[in-house]
Design a protein around this motif. Structure first.
Motif, PDB file in Angstrom:
ATOM      1  N   ARG A  80      -0.444  27.377  -3.569  1.00 18.02           N
ATOM      2  CA  ARG A  80      -0.436  28.802  -3.909  1.00 18.02           C
ATOM      3  C   ARG A  80      -1.387  29.570  -3.012  1.00 18.02           C
ATOM      4  NH1 ARG A  80      -0.407  28.742 -10.486  1.00 18.02           N
ATOM      5  NH2 ARG A  80       1.568  27.654 -10.643  1.00 18.02           N
ATOM      6  N   PRO A  81      -1.011  30.808  -2.709  1.00 20.48           N
ATOM      7  CA  PRO A  81      -1.930  31.610  -1.898  1.00 20.48           C
ATOM      8  C   PRO A  81      -3.225  31.882  -2.647  1.00 20.48           C
ATOM      9  CG  PRO A  81       0.173  32.782  -2.314  1.00 20.48           C
ATOM     10  CD  PRO A  81       0.203  31.486  -3.063  1.00 20.48           C
ATOM     11  N   LYS A  82      -4.317  31.923  -1.938  1.00 20.12           N
ATOM     12  CA  LYS A  82      -5.621  32.183  -2.540  1.00 20.12           C
ATOM     13  C   LYS A  82      -5.731  33.681  -2.868  1.00 20.12           C
ATOM     14  CE  LYS A  82      -7.871  28.429  -0.167  1.00 20.12           C
ATOM     15  NZ  LYS A  82      -8.925  28.038   0.736  1.00 20.12           N
ATOM     16  N   ARG A  83      -6.417  33.981  -3.975  1.00 17.82           N
ATOM     17  CA  ARG A  83      -6.605  35.389  -4.378  1.00 17.82           C
ATOM     18  C   ARG A  83      -7.977  35.850  -4.075  1.00 17.82           C
ATOM     19  NH1 ARG A  83      -3.496  36.396  -9.930  1.00 17.82           N
ATOM     20  NH2 ARG A  83      -1.719  35.168  -9.461  1.00 17.82           N
TER      21      ARG A  83
END
Length: 83
Positions: A80-83
Motif C-alpha cells: 500500500r502507498p504510504k500516507r
C-alpha cells in the motif's frame, strides 16, 4: 592449421605468398608459406585466442548489466502507498 578448413588454409597461404612478393620482393613457396603460417599460429594463436575470450567476456558482462537494468525497470511498486 588443422583447425582451418582447406579453403581457409589455402587462402592464408596465398596471402602470405602475396605479402612476401609485394612487400619484400621475394618469392616464397607454398610449403614455406604453410610452415610460416603454422609457426605463427602456434606462437600467436594463444595470445589472440585469450584476447578474444577477454573481449567476449567484457561484451557478455555489458549485456548482463543492460539486462539487469531492463529487468529492474519492469519492477512495480508493491504494498500500500504510504500516507
Amino acid at each position: 592449421m588443422n583447425r582451418l578448413k582447406k579453403e581457409e588454409r589455402e587462402y592464408v597461404i596465398a596471402r602470405v605468398q602475396e605479402y612476401f612478393e609485394l612487400e619484400r620482393g621475394e618469392e616464397i613457396g607454398e610449403l614455406a608459406a604453410d610452415q610460416l603460417v603454422q609457426y605463427m599460429v602456434n606462437e600467436l594463436g594463444p595470445f589472440l585466442y585469450n584476447k578474444a575470450i577477454h573481449d567476449s567476456r567484457r561484451m557478455v558482462e555489458q549485456k548482463v548489466m543492460n539486462l539487469d537494468e531492463d529487468l529492474l525497470s519492469l519492477e512495480r511498486p508493491a504494498g500500500r502507498p504510504k500516507r
